[in-house]
Scaffold this active site. Sequence first.
Site, PDB file in Angstrom:
ATOM      1  N   GLU A  50       9.520   2.925  23.073  1.00 14.17           N
ATOM      2  CA  GLU A  50       9.769   2.446  24.433  1.00 14.17           C
ATOM      3  C   GLU A  50      10.909   1.425  24.424  1.00 14.17           C
ATOM      4  O   GLU A  50      10.999   0.593  23.527  1.00 14.17           O
ATOM      5  CB  GLU A  50       8.499   1.793  25.001  1.00 14.17           C
ATOM      6  CG  GLU A  50       8.665   1.302  26.432  1.00 14.17           C
ATOM      7  CD  GLU A  50       7.411   0.644  26.989  1.00 14.17           C
ATOM      8  OE1 GLU A  50       7.251   0.613  28.217  1.00 14.17           O
ATOM      9  OE2 GLU A  50       6.587   0.149  26.181  1.00 14.17           O
ATOM     10  N   LYS A 119       7.554   6.163  33.841  1.00 10.94           N
ATOM     11  CA  LYS A 119       6.275   5.512  33.584  1.00 10.94           C
ATOM     12  C   LYS A 119       5.438   5.464  34.864  1.00 10.94           C
ATOM     13  O   LYS A 119       5.872   4.931  35.892  1.00 10.94           O
ATOM     14  CB  LYS A 119       6.531   4.098  33.052  1.00 10.94           C
ATOM     15  CG  LYS A 119       5.313   3.395  32.471  1.00 10.94           C
ATOM     16  CD  LYS A 119       5.762   2.083  31.830  1.00 10.94           C
ATOM     17  CE  LYS A 119       4.659   1.394  31.073  1.00 10.94           C
ATOM     18  NZ  LYS A 119       5.157   0.165  30.399  1.00 10.94           N
ATOM     19  N   CYS A 160       3.510   3.914  27.069  1.00 10.71           N
ATOM     20  CA  CYS A 160       2.809   2.651  26.841  1.00 10.71           C
ATOM     21  C   CYS A 160       1.543   2.497  27.684  1.00 10.71           C
ATOM     22  O   CYS A 160       0.500   3.054  27.363  1.00 10.71           O
ATOM     23  CB  CYS A 160       3.778   1.489  27.060  1.00 10.71           C
ATOM     24  SG  CYS A 160       3.242  -0.061  26.279  1.00 10.71           S
TER      25      CYS A 160
END
Length: 283
Positions: A50, A119, A160
């Site tokens: 990331e 995301k 994440c």
Amino acid sequence: MVPAVKAMAQFRLALIQLRVSSVKSDNLSRACDFIKEAANQGAKIISLPECFNSPYGTNFFPEYAETIPGETTEQLSMLAKECQVYLIGGSIPEKDDGKFYNTCTVYGPDGSLLTKHRKIHLFDVDVPGRIRFQESETLSAGDSFSIFETPYCKVGVGICYDMRFAELAQVYSQRGCQLLVYPGAFNMTTGPAHWELLQRGRAVDNQVFVATTSPARDTNAPYVAWGHSTVVSPWGEVVAQAGIEETIVYANIDLKKLVEIRQQIPVLSQKRGDLYAVEWKKP
């Protein structure tokens, strides 16, 4: 129903645990070198971490943001083609139509863009006395799932904080994914507590391989990543894991083991659809 074993049931996966600096060009150059090294070592699917070309922080995202395609993603596309690999481009700050996103691009061996994952779940947390971080101060959330096909298996992508949401992994599993990849940057509070635990949970619940790619730990950085890029089997075993340093983690994935586990403990076919369900609402 247990999926049939694909003809190419074995492949090598590589996770590049990159030490991210404040110099974008250096980050990209080193990432390219590591991708070539991983490909030379036989990796067929390679993942970056990331925010691999930018320091992680709400104040950095607008400064480092690029359009897609742009400088970074065009190099990733060319490198995937040069190395003949499936390349999961970690994530970069993306700018589009006045908004910013935390975005992962995935390229095939011909250099084509296979999927783009923004995301979905923004990292907005407040643990008093330990960490406060609000991605939503700068970033907008994505609203789509991201799956791509390889000769080996289908792969689902999250970034994440997406890993904390079990429903996302369940949807990917329902859609036939056998490998889930999460470029991530857990911190020194959440990392030791939940990094490995969440990976093992997603793997066991869905009987899939789970891989997470973190930046290397830099204690002088404004945001200190936990490191420990990891590959977990459908049995919940950690089959490969880095320490905190810049490195490449390799795992030889055997999908026959996944099929065997699903046959031995057939939880996916035993779910009580008459009582509960996880639903894909937006294609």
